[in-house]
Motif scaffolding. Structure first.
Motif, PDB file in Angstrom:
ATOM      1  N   LEU A 118       0.844  -1.201   0.000  1.00  0.00           N
ATOM      2  CA  LEU A 118       0.000   0.000   0.000  1.00  0.00           C
ATOM      3  C   LEU A 118       0.876   1.246   0.000  1.00  0.00           C
ATOM      4  O   LEU A 118       1.983   1.221   0.559  1.00  0.00           O
ATOM      5  CB  LEU A 118      -0.875   0.017   1.259  1.00  0.00           C
ATOM      6  CG  LEU A 118      -1.880  -1.110   1.419  1.00  0.00           C
ATOM      7  CD1 LEU A 118      -2.471  -1.095   2.821  1.00  0.00           C
ATOM      8  CD2 LEU A 118      -2.981  -0.983   0.385  1.00  0.00           C
ATOM      9  N   PRO A 119       0.373   2.361  -0.556  1.00  0.00           N
ATOM     10  CA  PRO A 119       1.125   3.610  -0.464  1.00  0.00           C
ATOM     11  C   PRO A 119       1.119   4.112   0.984  1.00  0.00           C
ATOM     12  O   PRO A 119       0.277   3.715   1.805  1.00  0.00           O
ATOM     13  CB  PRO A 119       0.371   4.557  -1.398  1.00  0.00           C
ATOM     14  CG  PRO A 119      -1.009   4.003  -1.490  1.00  0.00           C
ATOM     15  CD  PRO A 119      -0.889   2.523  -1.283  1.00  0.00           C
ATOM     16  N   ALA A 120       2.049   4.991   1.307  1.00  0.00           N
ATOM     17  CA  ALA A 120       2.246   5.462   2.685  1.00  0.00           C
ATOM     18  C   ALA A 120       0.974   6.006   3.324  1.00  0.00           C
ATOM     19  O   ALA A 120       0.678   5.691   4.481  1.00  0.00           O
ATOM     20  CB  ALA A 120       3.347   6.518   2.711  1.00  0.00           C
ATOM     21  N   HIS A 121       0.188   6.791   2.593  1.00  0.00           N
ATOM     22  CA  HIS A 121      -0.996   7.390   3.213  1.00  0.00           C
ATOM     23  C   HIS A 121      -2.042   6.342   3.574  1.00  0.00           C
ATOM     24  O   HIS A 121      -2.741   6.476   4.578  1.00  0.00           O
ATOM     25  CB  HIS A 121      -1.580   8.509   2.336  1.00  0.00           C
ATOM     26  CG  HIS A 121      -2.163   8.056   1.039  1.00  0.00           C
ATOM     27  ND1 HIS A 121      -1.398   7.646  -0.032  1.00  0.00           N
ATOM     28  CD2 HIS A 121      -3.447   7.949   0.646  1.00  0.00           C
ATOM     29  CE1 HIS A 121      -2.183   7.310  -1.029  1.00  0.00           C
ATOM     30  NE2 HIS A 121      -3.438   7.470  -0.646  1.00  0.00           N
ATOM     31  N   ALA A 145      -4.514   2.559   7.695  1.00  0.00           N
ATOM     32  CA  ALA A 145      -4.722   1.173   8.115  1.00  0.00           C
ATOM     33  C   ALA A 145      -3.936   0.834   9.381  1.00  0.00           C
ATOM     34  O   ALA A 145      -4.152  -0.216   9.980  1.00  0.00           O
ATOM     35  CB  ALA A 145      -4.329   0.225   6.993  1.00  0.00           C
ATOM     36  N   ARG A 146      -3.018   1.707   9.753  1.00  0.00           N
ATOM     37  CA  ARG A 146      -2.142   1.474  10.908  1.00  0.00           C
ATOM     38  C   ARG A 146      -1.344   0.181  10.745  1.00  0.00           C
ATOM     39  O   ARG A 146      -1.332  -0.686  11.605  1.00  0.00           O
ATOM     40  CB  ARG A 146      -2.927   1.463  12.207  1.00  0.00           C
ATOM     41  CG  ARG A 146      -3.627   2.776  12.498  1.00  0.00           C
ATOM     42  CD  ARG A 146      -4.376   2.718  13.814  1.00  0.00           C
ATOM     43  NE  ARG A 146      -5.256   3.849  13.970  1.00  0.00           N
ATOM     44  CZ  ARG A 146      -4.924   5.017  14.493  1.00  0.00           C
ATOM     45  NH1 ARG A 146      -3.700   5.227  14.897  1.00  0.00           N
ATOM     46  NH2 ARG A 146      -5.820   5.983  14.614  1.00  0.00           N
ATOM     47  N   CYS A 147      -0.714   0.090   9.574  1.00  0.00           N
ATOM     48  CA  CYS A 147       0.134  -1.056   9.285  1.00  0.00           C
ATOM     49  C   CYS A 147       1.435  -0.543   8.681  1.00  0.00           C
ATOM     50  O   CYS A 147       1.538   0.618   8.305  1.00  0.00           O
ATOM     51  CB  CYS A 147      -0.563  -2.023   8.329  1.00  0.00           C
ATOM     52  SG  CYS A 147      -0.855  -1.357   6.685  1.00  0.00           S
ATOM     53  N   SER A 148       2.406  -1.411   8.607  1.00  0.00           N
ATOM     54  CA  SER A 148       3.671  -1.000   7.987  1.00  0.00           C
ATOM     55  C   SER A 148       4.102  -2.077   7.003  1.00  0.00           C
ATOM     56  O   SER A 148       3.824  -3.261   7.190  1.00  0.00           O
ATOM     57  CB  SER A 148       4.747  -0.791   9.057  1.00  0.00           C
ATOM     58  OG  SER A 148       4.976  -1.972   9.764  1.00  0.00           O
ATOM     59  N   GLY A 149       4.750  -1.652   5.964  1.00  0.00           N
ATOM     60  CA  GLY A 149       5.254  -2.592   4.978  1.00  0.00           C
ATOM     61  C   GLY A 149       4.154  -3.298   4.209  1.00  0.00           C
ATOM     62  O   GLY A 149       3.049  -2.798   4.035  1.00  0.00           O
TER      63      GLY A 149
END
Length: 98
Positions: free
Chosen positions: A8-11, A16-20
């Motif tokens: 997913l893109p950064a925004h 979504a409160r996720c990383s990577g």
């Protein structure tokens, strides 16, 4: 069901409160992957698709295997490399202007 890896893109990662990279269990179509993302991350609901029509938003693009899948049917099968987990399904925030 198949495990599909999604970038997913950064925004949208922030919403979504996720990383990577994230993974979803879904049938290997754009529609099913987006449905699964919205179930797993409710804050993403209608951020990638219009609520009234269900169509992709203008400034969102979908890629896999170096191909722009944005104008493909949402029910078309995803590329084999995505289904097999060798490549991710990419959601990209498009930019306007030049």
């Amino acid at each position: 069901m198949t495990v599909i890896h999604v970038v997913l893109p950064a925004h949208l990662r922030q919403l979504a409160r996720c990383s990577g990279e994230v993974s979803v269990d879904a049938e290997p179509t754009q529609r099913a992957v987006l449905d699964a993302l919205e179930r797993q991350y409710p804050a993403l609901r209608w951020t990638m698709r219009d609520a009234a029509t269900g169509r992709r938003r203008a400034f969102v693009r979908f890629y896999a295997c170096e191909e722009d899948l944005s104008h493909e049917s949402p029910d078309a099968p995803l590329p084999t490399a995505v289904v097999e987990g060798r490549e991710p399904f990419l959601v990209v925030g498009a930019m306007a202007g030049g």
